[in-house]
Design an enzyme around this catalytic site. Structure first.
Site, PDB file in Angstrom:
ATOM      1  CB  CYS A 116      63.743  42.286 -58.069  1.00 55.01           C
ATOM      2  SG  CYS A 116      63.647  40.806 -56.767  1.00 55.01           S
TER       3      CYS A 116
ATOM      4  CG  HIS B 147      55.256  36.830 -59.520  1.00 58.72           C
ATOM      5  ND1 HIS B 147      55.618  37.162 -58.142  1.00 58.72           N
ATOM      6  CD2 HIS B 147      55.010  35.473 -59.747  1.00 58.72           C
ATOM      7  CE1 HIS B 147      55.761  35.836 -57.615  1.00 58.72           C
ATOM      8  NE2 HIS B 147      55.841  35.012 -58.496  1.00 58.72           N
ATOM      9  CD  GLU B 148      53.659  33.330 -62.750  1.00 62.79           C
ATOM     10  OE1 GLU B 148      54.923  32.850 -63.068  1.00 62.79           O
ATOM     11  OE2 GLU B 148      53.167  33.355 -61.587  1.00 62.79           O
TER      12      GLU B 148
ATOM     13  CG  HIS C 281      58.970  33.573 -62.051  1.00 63.32           C
ATOM     14  ND1 HIS C 281      59.940  33.566 -61.086  1.00 63.32           N
ATOM     15  CD2 HIS C 281      57.879  33.475 -61.340  1.00 63.32           C
ATOM     16  CE1 HIS C 281      59.292  33.416 -59.645  1.00 63.32           C
ATOM     17  NE2 HIS C 281      58.067  33.379 -59.976  1.00 63.32           N
TER      18      HIS C 281
ATOM     19  CB  CYS D 284      59.532  42.774 -53.886  1.00 58.99           C
ATOM     20  SG  CYS D 284      60.353  42.396 -55.523  1.00 58.99           S
TER      21      CYS D 284
ATOM     22  CG  HIS E 118      59.038  33.091 -55.350  1.00 55.92           C
ATOM     23  ND1 HIS E 118      58.478  31.971 -55.267  1.00 55.92           N
ATOM     24  CD2 HIS E 118      58.344  33.945 -56.614  1.00 55.92           C
ATOM     25  CE1 HIS E 118      57.455  32.040 -56.137  1.00 55.92           C
ATOM     26  NE2 HIS E 118      57.330  32.801 -57.022  1.00 55.92           N
TER      27      HIS E 118
HETATM   28 ZN   LIG Z   1      56.376  33.127 -58.623  1.00 62.41          ZN
HETATM   29 ZN   LIG Z   2      62.636  41.889 -54.950  1.00 60.53          ZN
END
Ligand SMILES: [Zn+2]
Ligand SMILES: [Zn+2]
Length: 177
Positions: free
Chosen positions: A168, A130-131, A134, A146, A140
């Site tokens: 994404c 997740h990080e 980014h 996801c 988000h």
């Molecule tokens: Zn986040």
């Molecule tokens: Zn997504």
């Protein structure tokens, strides 16, 4: 191929590091390298909150450990906060070079439940992906499975998958060759 430098600040068992390497490699089609990092984390401790300042740690890791070609993630085992939130699992520079993630709040024991090492590892891997997501420019996402869905509680982490939804995935901004 993209490079992701993983810097561990603290002790993580080999089984966890191997799983992180394999699954991060898959998620980003990237080459993973490992290094141990040393920082006096006490400099980032806020005695009034009894937590560590995530924004300042992210900044210093980026300055001292950030790699020039690729992404850098600092792995920690401390309770992180940012001023507007009670706690955070991690923090990242959006479309930047560096991010951090901590497994401090990811174990069942933290919530008075029976230990489940696999579950803790899976949570940490999702937060790491997740990080890093980014840093690859992703914001988000509301897709239920996801990995870029935001998580307030560990239950939220458990409900999402560790992969990017198709949208994404197609928005990942890879490092220019
Ligand atoms: Zn986040
Ligand atoms: Zn997504």
């Amino acid at each position: 191929m993209d490079e992701i430098a993983m810097i561990s600040f603290g002790y993580f068992e080999k089984q966890l590091l191997d799983a992180v390497t394999m699954r991060t490699e898959q998620a980003f089609s990237a080459r993973i390298s490992w290094k141990e990092g040393f920082l006096d984390l006490g400099d980032y401790y806020d005695p009034s909150r009894r937590q560590y300042d995530g924004n300042r740690i992210l900044k210093v890791i980026d300055e001292r450990f950030g790699v020039s070609k690729g992404k850098t993630i600092g792995l920690l085992s401390i309770d992180l906060f940012i001023p507007i939130l009670t706690f955070i699992y991690g923090q990242a520079f959006l479309n930047g070079r560096s991010c951090i993630a901590s497994n401090y709040r990811l174990s069942n024991e933290r919530y008075g439940l029976l230990p489940d090492e696999t579950l803790m590892h899976n949570r940490f891997i999702k937060e790491i992906i997740h990080e890093l997501g980014h840093t690859y420019g992703l914001i988000h996402c509301s897709h239920p499975d996801c990995v870029m869905r935001s998580s307030t509680y560990v239950e939220d982490i458990d409900q999402k998958g560790e992969d990017f939804c198709p949208n994404c995935k197609s928005n990942l901004i890879h490092f220019p060759e």
